[in-house]
Motif scaffolding. Structure first.
Motif, short mmCIF file in Angstrom:
data_model
loop_
_atom_site.label_atom_id
_atom_site.label_comp_id
_atom_site.label_asym_id
_atom_site.label_seq_id
_atom_site.Cartn_x
_atom_site.Cartn_y
_atom_site.Cartn_z
N ALA A 6 1.01 -1.28 0.05
CA ALA A 6 0.05 -0.03 -0.02
C ALA A 6 0.90 1.21 0.07
O ALA A 6 1.93 1.27 0.60
N GLY A 26 -5.16 6.67 -0.26
CA GLY A 26 -4.47 5.53 0.03
C GLY A 26 -4.42 4.65 -1.55
O GLY A 26 -5.52 4.52 -2.07
N ARG A 46 -3.90 0.86 -3.04
CA ARG A 46 -3.53 -1.08 -2.89
C ARG A 46 -2.67 -1.15 -4.19
O ARG A 46 -3.09 -1.06 -5.44
N TRP A 100 -0.95 -3.51 9.04
CA TRP A 100 -0.28 -2.58 7.99
C TRP A 100 1.02 -2.30 8.59
O TRP A 100 1.34 -1.64 9.56
#
Length: 320
Positions: free
Chosen positions: A217, A228, A230, A284
């Motif tokens: 990410a 954000g 991915r 994360w």
């Protein structure tokens, strides 16, 4: 032409990413001066700073603009060329000119009164040290893979051997490197204990436990605004073959959002490009934060939103 309350953009002439934001500022009729100080001041530009009786004044003149440096509202430190000195000089004369430019021009441009920096160049430099990043990340609440930075081959082998999920090697700086006279990048690579030789003693190396990730990410932060993405890639390091990766918008967890904002505050940054490894369980792991990372490669809607956020920051200038 004399402008007031201009935005100063420090970057090289080939920086197409900067153009995305400059178009936004043009639509808003915000005056902009684009300067590559490492080269322009050897040609048709000049910079002057005067300090007298508690007053600081200055002037920047380019082929198309003349501005008073005290009236610059914002400075975007994008990708200026390094200070290498005029090409017409050689040897120690060129080195002398380059160092004088770094400490003179660089000092003036980093000390403009009342200007809003994105980011301040000295804060950028401090935030580029991997050890500083890891220390700040731990203090700000990020999950951080177990890491060692060492020039001791024994320590390196023992560390790598202890990682149950494997380990990776990362360079501490993106040093220009050539193999057979061709540019060569050093990517993040998996490493095993028996591959580590005594050559590690030549300089510090960074070894890190490998995260069993479901995807990568990227979180691009501009002030309080986070974007954000991915990243799905077949490679351990998605930068290796970017044509094989796919990017889709992703929601940033609240815990990560809080840690990002704390990190920016701790390192005195307005902008940061954060990279994470995300596990199947949704954890994360902080990998790094590039304080001046590229962002225009992301999906079109994300790129446009980041450009808008940067233009907002540059237009507003310093907080009053």
């Amino acid at each position: 032409m004399r402008d007031s309350r201009s935005v100063l953009v420090l970057t090289n002439p080939y920086d197409v990413t900067a153009n995305v934001v400059l178009r936004q500022l043009a639509v808003r009729r915000v005056p902009v001066v684009r300067l590559d100080p490492g080269t322009d001041l050897h040609m048709d530009a000049s910079l002057t700073a005067t300090y007298h009786m508690g007053e600081q004044r200055g002037a920047l003149r380019t082929a198309s603009r003349e501005i008073e440096t005290g009236g610059i509202r914002s400075v975007w430190v994008r990708r200026p060329s390094p200070y290498e000195g005029p090409q017409r000089l050689s040897g120690q004369d060129r080195r002398f000119a380059a160092e004088q430019a770094l400490w003179g021009t660089g000092g003036i441009l980093a000390s403009l009164p009342n200007a809003h920096y994105i980011n301040h160049p000295w804060n950028n430099r401090a935030a580029e040290y991997k050890a500083r990043q890891l220390s700040a990340a731990q203090g700000c609440g990020f999950l951080v893979p177990t890491t060692v930075i060492t020039n001791d081959p024994v320590e390196a082998r023992e560390f790598v051997a202890r990682q149950p999920g494997g380990a990776v090697y990362k360079p501490l700086w993106n040093t220009h490197y050539r193999v057979d006279d061709q540019p060569h990048s050093v990517w993040v690579e998996e490493v095993h204990a028996d591959e580590i030789t005594d050559a590690v003693s030549v300089c510090p190396h960074l070894f890190q436990s490998r995260v069993d990730k479901a995807f990568d990410a990227r979180v691009t932060a501009v002030g309080d605004r986070l974007f954000g993405v991915r990243i799905d890639s077949p490679d351990l390091d998605w930068r290796y073959r970017q044509d094989r990766m796919t990017c889709t918008p992703v929601e940033v967890p609240e815990s990560v959002t809080c840690a990002v904002r704390s990190y920016l505050s701790e390192l005195l940054l307005i902008y940061g490009a954060f990279d994470f490894a995300v596990t199947a369980a949704g954890d994360w792991y902080f990998l790094e934060c590039n304080p001046n990372g590229q962002w225009a490669w992301q999906p079109e809607e994300i790129t446009a939103a980041i450009a808008h956020a940067l233009a907002d920051q540059l237009e507003k200038g310093p907080d009053t």
